[in-house]
Scaffold this motif. Structure first.
Motif, PDB file in Angstrom:
ATOM      1  N   MET A   1       0.842  -1.192   0.000  1.00  0.00           N
ATOM      2  CA  MET A   1       0.000   0.000   0.000  1.00  0.00           C
ATOM      3  C   MET A   1       0.878   1.243   0.000  1.00  0.00           C
ATOM      4  SD  MET A   1      -2.942  -1.182   2.732  1.00  0.00           S
ATOM      5  CE  MET A   1      -4.019   0.203   2.370  1.00  0.00           C
ATOM      6  N   SER A   2       0.367   2.316  -0.617  1.00  0.00           N
ATOM      7  CA  SER A   2       1.148   3.549  -0.684  1.00  0.00           C
ATOM      8  C   SER A   2       1.089   4.341   0.614  1.00  0.00           C
ATOM      9  CB  SER A   2       0.637   4.416  -1.842  1.00  0.00           C
ATOM     10  OG  SER A   2      -0.737   4.731  -1.656  1.00  0.00           O
ATOM     11  N   ARG A   3       0.125   4.025   1.483  1.00  0.00           N
ATOM     12  CA  ARG A   3      -0.017   4.735   2.742  1.00  0.00           C
ATOM     13  C   ARG A   3       1.068   4.307   3.721  1.00  0.00           C
ATOM     14  NH1 ARG A   3      -5.469   6.466   3.691  1.00  0.00           N
ATOM     15  NH2 ARG A   3      -5.295   5.898   5.899  1.00  0.00           N
ATOM     16  N   SER A   4       1.617   5.296   4.476  1.00  0.00           N
ATOM     17  CA  SER A   4       2.606   4.963   5.499  1.00  0.00           C
ATOM     18  C   SER A   4       1.905   4.334   6.695  1.00  0.00           C
ATOM     19  CB  SER A   4       3.365   6.221   5.934  1.00  0.00           C
ATOM     20  OG  SER A   4       2.480   7.164   6.531  1.00  0.00           O
ATOM     21  N   CYS A   5       2.637   3.510   7.431  1.00  0.00           N
ATOM     22  CA  CYS A   5       1.992   2.783   8.524  1.00  0.00           C
ATOM     23  C   CYS A   5       2.959   2.514   9.661  1.00  0.00           C
ATOM     24  CB  CYS A   5       1.432   1.457   8.004  1.00  0.00           C
ATOM     25  SG  CYS A   5       0.499   0.514   9.242  1.00  0.00           S
ATOM     26  N   LEU A   6       2.482   2.720  10.871  1.00  0.00           N
ATOM     27  CA  LEU A   6       3.188   2.361  12.093  1.00  0.00           C
ATOM     28  C   LEU A   6       2.445   1.213  12.757  1.00  0.00           C
ATOM     29  CD1 LEU A   6       5.217   2.995  14.510  1.00  0.00           C
ATOM     30  CD2 LEU A   6       3.345   4.396  15.435  1.00  0.00           C
ATOM     31  N   ALA A   7       3.174   0.189  13.175  1.00  0.00           N
ATOM     32  CA  ALA A   7       2.580  -0.889  13.958  1.00  0.00           C
ATOM     33  C   ALA A   7       2.998  -0.728  15.410  1.00  0.00           C
ATOM     34  CB  ALA A   7       3.035  -2.248  13.432  1.00  0.00           C
ATOM     35  N   VAL A   8       2.031  -0.711  16.299  1.00  0.00           N
ATOM     36  CA  VAL A   8       2.307  -0.675  17.735  1.00  0.00           C
ATOM     37  C   VAL A   8       2.025  -2.074  18.275  1.00  0.00           C
ATOM     38  CG1 VAL A   8       1.735   0.361  19.955  1.00  0.00           C
ATOM     39  CG2 VAL A   8       1.677   1.760  17.878  1.00  0.00           C
ATOM     40  N   ILE A   9       3.066  -2.735  18.783  1.00  0.00           N
ATOM     41  CA  ILE A   9       2.942  -4.108  19.256  1.00  0.00           C
ATOM     42  C   ILE A   9       3.032  -4.110  20.778  1.00  0.00           C
ATOM     43  CG2 ILE A   9       3.775  -6.462  18.999  1.00  0.00           C
ATOM     44  CD1 ILE A   9       3.068  -5.113  16.343  1.00  0.00           C
ATOM     45  N   LEU A  10       1.976  -4.558  21.427  1.00  0.00           N
ATOM     46  CA  LEU A  10       1.944  -4.597  22.885  1.00  0.00           C
ATOM     47  C   LEU A  10       2.549  -5.911  23.368  1.00  0.00           C
ATOM     48  CD1 LEU A  10      -1.613  -3.093  23.541  1.00  0.00           C
ATOM     49  CD2 LEU A  10       0.551  -1.940  23.049  1.00  0.00           C
ATOM     50  N   ALA A  11       3.672  -5.800  24.089  1.00  0.00           N
ATOM     51  CA  ALA A  11       4.405  -6.998  24.518  1.00  0.00           C
ATOM     52  C   ALA A  11       5.025  -6.806  25.895  1.00  0.00           C
ATOM     53  CB  ALA A  11       5.497  -7.332  23.491  1.00  0.00           C
ATOM     54  N   ALA A  12       4.293  -6.112  26.772  1.00  0.00           N
ATOM     55  CA  ALA A  12       4.852  -5.764  28.078  1.00  0.00           C
ATOM     56  C   ALA A  12       4.269  -6.568  29.226  1.00  0.00           C
ATOM     57  CB  ALA A  12       4.642  -4.269  28.347  1.00  0.00           C
ATOM     58  N   GLY A  13       3.434  -7.538  28.942  1.00  0.00           N
ATOM     59  CA  GLY A  13       2.787  -8.297  30.012  1.00  0.00           C
ATOM     60  C   GLY A  13       3.785  -9.030  30.903  1.00  0.00           C
ATOM     61  N   ASP A  14       3.376  -9.287  32.139  1.00  0.00           N
ATOM     62  CA  ASP A  14       4.246  -9.969  33.096  1.00  0.00           C
ATOM     63  C   ASP A  14       4.252 -11.487  32.922  1.00  0.00           C
ATOM     64  OD1 ASP A  14       5.218  -7.732  34.450  1.00  0.00           O
ATOM     65  OD2 ASP A  14       3.410  -7.594  35.682  1.00  0.00           O
ATOM     66  N   SER A  15       3.380 -12.026  32.105  1.00  0.00           N
ATOM     67  CA  SER A  15       3.342 -13.471  31.825  1.00  0.00           C
ATOM     68  C   SER A  15       3.083 -14.296  33.073  1.00  0.00           C
ATOM     69  CB  SER A  15       4.658 -13.921  31.169  1.00  0.00           C
ATOM     70  OG  SER A  15       5.008 -13.100  30.095  1.00  0.00           O
ATOM     71  N   THR A  16       2.288 -13.761  33.985  1.00  0.00           N
ATOM     72  CA  THR A  16       2.051 -14.449  35.259  1.00  0.00           C
ATOM     73  C   THR A  16       1.468 -15.835  35.055  1.00  0.00           C
ATOM     74  OG1 THR A  16       1.666 -12.311  36.311  1.00  0.00           O
ATOM     75  CG2 THR A  16       0.902 -14.272  37.493  1.00  0.00           C
TER      76      THR A  16
END
Length: 453
Positions: A1-16
């Motif tokens: 796609m010609s549109r610019s894109c940022l991906a925000v990936i949430l990966a901060a969980g404590d994995s309890t």
């Protein structure tokens, strides 16, 4: 796609719930960390940058999330105050002003670029927010997507849903896309005015609509957006990934006798007309070319198997093993960092390490290359059309010439010229009646020992 894109990936969980000594997103599916699967999917969607929101094991997560062609920046989330707060941890990246902003989670390894592309197309069609949903016959516990006249009007959490709303089977996956020009202003309007005092990303739906924006939902397969919270769910994701990849390979022309027993890695390549018998394991970095035959109970990693080659059953190919076309590595053989030439045969009960085997040579049963002196590894080179007799030991560094013959049971410590015969064993002697004497002596000793008790 010609549109610019940022991906925000949430990966901060404590994995309890994972009960693990490392971050949940570092646990592998098909030999690759979950976060790497997600990053590969967003990269294939055409994103130019990614913001990793990290917490536990931040450096390791950032390293695992690196992907070619995408600028990746990590943002540390010191507090856990809801998904909306997590996304705003990457505020500086969002502020750069992309056309699209994708929101994804690091523990959703089965998601594909097609799903993200579908969400981005919704933005390109004029939506301010696109929520990715899925249909399920077991919606309990999920937020429901409430739609009117083709637009998403709300995401209703189950505890807040009416009896009628709980009948809805279209549910929220948590993944979404936001118009990059409005993303920051919409995110900053999320309030923590709720029982938990947290900032919920799902509030974006009603916030965007209140601002006169358009919100829509797109559909993805339920299995594709499945997340992971514990080891049982990790195993389920592995099973789903394997089923999907096996199916793709079989449709491409690969035969699997019992596909449910074949285990693949994320980068396994198998050519058309390859034949895979039951209980075969492909570790990372394996390429199998067209027409190869992999017999049952074989194990491979970082190996290349040429066209028409044959391995197993019960063969092990370790890193650096290269089999050229129509070569063979048979049962209970191990090959490491070695090239097996075209048409060469390593049939059974043999170890070939740090070696080169020339075309059409034959390696007899029980032969080994003695490649390690306790400190360093050394190479063995065997020319074309050579014959290495059974139970021979080739002490590296050593070279066996083209057409040479090594007699069975030999220990070879010096180079063997082409077409020469090498014998490295003691001369056989026959001692008549000696076996009888030895046996009678042993029986007498045993009897005396028994009488003394």
């Amino acid at each position: 796609m010609s549109r610019s894109c940022l991906a925000v990936i949430l990966a901060a969980g404590d994995s309890t719930r994972m009960r693990s000594s490392m971050s949940k997103v570092l646990h592998p599916v098909a030999g690759r960390p979950m976060i790497a699967h997600v990053m590969a999917a967003v990269a294939s969607t055409g994103v130019s940058a990614a913001a990793l929101v990290v917490g536990r094991d931040a450096d390791a997560v950032a390293k695992a999330g690196a992907v070619e062609g995408v600028t990746v920046e990590a943002f540390l989330q010191a507090e856990r105050r809801g998904t909306g707060h997590a996304v705003l941890t990457a505020k500086d990246a969002i502020a750069h002003g992309y056309d699209d902003v994708l929101i994804a989670y690091g523990d959703v390894p089965l998601v594909t670029s097609a799903t993200f592309t579908l969400a981005r197309e919704g933005l390109a069609d004029g939506a301010d927010v696109v929520v990715i949903g899925f249909h399920t016959d077991k919606p309990t516990g999920y937020g429901r997507l409430l739609v009117e006249n083709g637009e998403l009007i709300a995401i209703r959490e189950e505890k807040d849903a009416s009896e009628e709303e709980r009948k809805v089977t279209w549910c929220n996956s948590g993944l979404m896309a936001i118009d990059g020009r409005k993303a920051l202003s919409l995110l900053e309007k999320i309030s923590n005015n709720n029982a938990k005092g947290e900032y919920y990303l799902t509030d974006l739906v009603e916030i965007a609509r209140a601002d006169g924006g358009r919100v829509v939902a797109v559909d993805a397969p339920e299995t594709e957006v499945a997340g992971c919270n514990n080891r049982a769910e990790l195993a389920a994701l592995e099973r789903l990934w394997q089923e999907r990849r096996r199916h793709e390979l079989m449709l491409s022309g690969v035969t699997m006798v019992a596909p449910e027993t074949v285990f693949l890695s994320y980068d396994t390549e198998i050519g058309q007309d390859a034949f895979i018998e039951p209980n075969v394991f492909f570790g990372p970095g394996v390429k199998v070319e067209a027409g190869a035959l992999i017999h049952a109970f074989s194990h491979m990693e970082r190996a290349h198997i040429g066209a028409g080659a044959e391995i197993g059953p019960f063969a092990r190919l370790r890193p650096g093993a290269t089999l050229l076309s129509k070569s063979k590595v048979g049962n209970f053989c191990e090959v490491k960092n070695a090239e097996i030439g075209e048409g060469a045969k390593v049939n059974h009960l043999t170890y070939i390490g740090d070696a080169f085997i020339g075309a059409h040579s034959n390696i007899g049963a029980g032969a080994i290359t003695c490649n390690y002196d306790g400190v360093n590894k050394h190479q063995t080179r065997i020319g074309a059309n050579a014959f290495i007799g059974s139970n021979s030991s080739l002490v590296a560094p050593v070279s066996i010439g083209d057409g040479a013959y090594v007699a069975s049971g030999s220990v070879i410590t010096e180079d063997v010229p082409a077409d020469a015969l090498a014998l490295g064993r003691a001369r056989q002697e026959i001692k008549p009646e000696r076996a009888k004497v030895i046996r009678e002596r042993a029986l007498a000793f045993k009897a005396a020992k028994k009488a003394a008790k």
